[in-house]
Design an enzyme around this catalytic site. Structure first.
Site, PDB file in Angstrom:
ATOM      1  N   TRP A 439       1.168  -1.617   0.022  1.00  0.00           N
ATOM      2  CA  TRP A 439      -0.012   0.110   0.173  1.00  0.00           C
ATOM      3  C   TRP A 439       0.656   1.189   0.189  1.00  0.00           C
ATOM      4  O   TRP A 439       0.626   2.455  -0.574  1.00  0.00           O
ATOM      5  CB  TRP A 439      -0.665  -0.004   1.235  1.00  0.00           C
ATOM      6  N   TYR A 443       1.406   4.045  -2.905  1.00  0.00           N
ATOM      7  CA  TYR A 443       1.218   5.580  -2.408  1.00  0.00           C
ATOM      8  C   TYR A 443       2.073   6.495  -2.352  1.00  0.00           C
ATOM      9  O   TYR A 443       1.629   7.867  -3.315  1.00  0.00           O
ATOM     10  CB  TYR A 443       0.432   5.953  -0.514  1.00  0.00           C
ATOM     11  N   ASP A 459      -6.598  -0.741  -0.732  1.00  0.00           N
ATOM     12  CA  ASP A 459      -7.552   0.063  -0.509  1.00  0.00           C
ATOM     13  C   ASP A 459      -9.076  -0.103   0.821  1.00  0.00           C
ATOM     14  O   ASP A 459      -9.467  -0.389  -0.275  1.00  0.00           O
ATOM     15  CB  ASP A 459      -6.941   1.353  -0.485  1.00  0.00           C
TER      16      ASP A 459
END
Length: 522
Positions: A439, A443, A459
Site C-alpha cells: 500500500w 502511495y 485500500d
C-alpha cells in the site's frame, strides 16, 4: 507517431495525441482559437519563423505557412522561436503524453527536475533502464524532439518567463533557468530571437518582486479544484514547516542543503502564483518542478475525465469534481517517513508525530518571511535520522527502527525515490525499504513518482466507495480486475473514489492512514 505500449487517447476535434496529427483539425483549433487545445499543439509559422499557441491573438496565417507540432520542443527543434505575443512559456504544460509512453513520462519528470542540467543523456537513460538510442527514438516518436532539445526548450522558456515576469538581473536569470554560464545564455537568446535577452523584458509586465524572492506564474488546464487540494494539504500540515490557509499555502523546503520558503496562492487566470525565496538561484528549476508536482499542474482533467467517465460508477464522481487533482509530494523521503508514521493511526496523530520529529531533528530556518508565518524548521534529511532513537518520540519501537533503517538506506542511495523503468520495478524497489508495504509503495508511487497508473487496490476506502446497494465491498482482487478499464489513469480514479467515499470526512482526497496492505485489508 505510434504508441509505445498503450492505446493513445483521442482529443476532441480530431487531433490525435501520440500519433500523426490531423492538419485540418489542428488548423481549425487555431482558426477558432480553441482554448481546449492550448498546451496540446503548437503551430510553426513559416513566414515569420515563430511558433504559437492556439489562442494566439495574431491573425491566423495561411494554411501553406503553418506546420503543427505536439510540443514546444518539437517546434523549437524545427527552427521556430517562441512567439512574443502568445508566449508559449505561459502555456499549460500538459501531461497528454502520459499513457502513450511510460518511459517518456518518467524521463520528462526527471528532465523537469534538472536531470540533464548536470548529467548527460546516457546517465538519464541508465536511470530509466533503457539504452540511449532507445530513449532518443521514444522521444522522437512521442514528442517529436530529442531529450536534449526538450531540456534546452525548458531552460529557454523558463528564462523567457523570468525575463518578462520578474525584475531579476540577466545574470541571475541565466543561473535561475539552468544555463551553465551567462555567455551561453546570451548566445542562445541572440541565436533564437536575434536580439539580446534584455530586449525581451517588458518592465510593465514584471511582477512586483518580493524582497530576496522571485514570483512566477504557473499555468494549468482548467478546471482546477483548489479547495480539494488545499484541504488535503491542510489536514497534513506540519507545524513549523507548513502553514495552510484557504487562499495560501506556505512551507519551508531544503534542496541540496539550502533552505528556502515557498508560498503558493491561486490566481484568476488559470494559474497559480508561486513566491520562491531561495538564496541559491540555481535551485529555482527544481523548486518549480516540485511545486508543479505537488499541485499536479500537468494534469489534463478533460482528457482524464473523459476516459474515467466511461465507467458508470466513476462518471458521477468525475462530474461532481471535474477539477480534482492527484496531490504530489515535496520530497520522497519525507513522504515515506510520514506514510510510516501514519500506519495504524489517524491523520491528526501522524501529523503530531511528524511535528515532534521536525522539532527534534529538523534544521532551523533563518528567514524573516518564514518566521513571520510561524515557519522555523525544515523536514529532517535522511542523514539527520541515521543512528537516532526515533521511537523515543512516542511510537512503537519497531516503527522507530523502521524509520531509522529507512533513513540509513536513503542516505546511502538518494536516487531511491526517482522514477524507474516501469511501475512494477518502482514498487519492487520501494517495498524493499524498511517499513514499506505494498500500500505504502503504491502511495509513494502515486504522490512522489507521479505514476498516473499507481493504484493501492487493497485500500479500505476504495473498496467502501465501490460497495453495492447491499453494502458488499469488492475484494482487493476484484477491485484490481475492475481497475484495468481505468488504465492509464488509475491514480486519478482512486482520487475520485476517495473523494466520493461515504466514510470519514478525513478521507476526502486520500485515505487518512498511509498504511501498508496488511492493515488496509484488515
Amino acid at each position: 507517431m505510434k504508441s509505445e505500449n498503450r492505446e493513445t487517447s483521442t482529443a476532441a476535434g480530431g487531433i490525435v495525441l501520440g500519433m500523426e496529427m490531423d492538419f485540418e483539425a489542428c488548423r481549425r483549433a487555431f482558426v477558432t482559437r480553441d482554448p481546449r487545445f492550448d498546451g496540446r499543439i503548437f503551430a510553426g509559422v513559416k513566414s515569420t519563423g515563430v511558433y504559437c499557441r492556439p489562442i494566439c491573438p495574431a491573425r491566423t496565417p495561411k494554411a501553406e505557412n503553418m506546420a503543427f507540432y505536439p510540443t514546444a520542443a518539437a517546434a523549437q527543434e524545427a527552427g521556430f522561436r517562441p512567439c512574443l505575443r502568445c508566449r508559449p512559456e505561459a502555456s499549460p504544460d500538459l501531461g497528454a503524453w502520459r499513457g502513450t509512453s511510460n518511459t517518456v513520462s518518467r524521463a520528462l519528470a526527471l528532465i523537469e527536475g534538472g536531470a540533464l542540467d548536470g548529467d548527460d543523456l546516457e546517465v538519464l537513460a541508465t536511470r530509466l533502464g533503457v539504452g540511449e538510442r532507445q530513449l532518443r527514438r521514444l522521444f522522437r516518436q512521442h514528442l517529436g524532439a530529442s531529450p536534449v532539445s526538450v531540456a534546452q526548450t525548458r531552460r529557454v522558456l523558463l528564462a523567457k518567463q523570468l525575463i518578462q515576469e520578474t525584475r531579476l538581473p540577466m545574470a541571475e536569470v541565466a543561473l535561475a533557468s539552468g544555463f551553465g554560464s551567462v555567455r551561453r545564455f546570451n548566445e542562445t537568446f541572440q541565436q533564437l530571437f536575434h536580439r539580446p535577452p534584455s530586449a525581451l523584458r517588458r518592465s510593465r509586465q514584471a511582477e512586483t518582486p518580493a524582497a530576496d524572492g522571485v514570483t512566477v506564474r504557473l499555468p494549468y488546464k482548467s478546471p482546477y479544484d483548489w479547495d480539494a487540494i488545499i484541504g488535503f494539504l491542510a489536514d497534513r500540515a506540519i507545524p513549523g514547516v507548513e502553514r495552510v490557509e484557504p487562499g495560501r499555502y506556505a512551507r519551508t523546503l531544503s534542496i541540496d542543503g539550502v533552505c528556502g520558503l515557498v508560498i503558493v496562492t491561486p490566481r484568476d487566470d488559470d494559474a497559480l502564483s508561486a513566491e520562491i525565496r531561495f538564496p541559491r538561484l540555481q535551485a529555482l528549476p527544481a523548486v518549480i518542478a516540485r511545486i508543479r508536482r505537488v499541485f499536479d499542474l500537468s494534469a489534463d482533467p478533460a482528457l482524464i475525465g473523459a476516459h474515467l467517465s466511461q465507467d458508470a460508477a466513476l462518471a458521477p464522481l468525475v462530474a461532481a469534481r471535474p477539477g480534482l487533482r492527484a496531490p504530489g509530494a515535496w520530497d520522497g523521503f519525507e513522504l515515506a517517513v510520514r506514510a510510516i508514521l501514519g500506519q495504524q493511526i489517524t491523520v491528526a496523530a501522524a501529523r503530531n508525530l511528524a511535528a515532534k520529529l521536525v522539532e527534534a531533528y529538523g534544521d532551523a530556518v533563518d528567514d524573516p518571511a518564514a518566521g513571520a508565518l510561524g515557519l522555523n524548521r525544515v523536514f529532517p534529511s535522511p542523514q539527520r535520522l541515521v543512528g537516532r532513537d526515533v521511537a523515543g518520540l512516542g511510537m512503537p519501537r519497531a516503527r522507530g527502527a523502521a524509520l531509522e533503517g529507512l533513513a540509513r538506506t536513503v542516505a546511502a542511495d538518494p536516487t531511491i525515490f526517482t522514477p524507474r523503468a516501469d511501475l512494477a520495478s518502482a514498487i519492487a524497489a520501494l517495498t524493499a525499504l524498511p517499513g514499506v508495504g505494498e500500500w505504502t509503495a503504491q502511495y509513494i508511487a502515486l504522490r512522489e513518482l507521479r505514476e498516473p497508473d499507481a493504484f493501492p487496490q487493497a485500500d479500505v476506502g476504495l473498496m467502501r466507495a465501490l460497495a453495492d446497494e447491499r453494502g458488499t465491498r469488492p475484494s482487493a482482487a476484484e477491485l484490481l480486475a475492475r481497475s484495468e478499464a481505468w488504465r492509464p489513469w488509475r491514480a486519478y480514479a482512486a482520487q475520485h473514489l476517495w473523494a466520493g467515499d461515504p466514510g470519514p470526512a478525513s478521507r476526502k482526497t486520500v485515505p487518512p492512514k498511509a498504511t501498508d496492505d496488511r492493515q488496509a485489508a484488515a
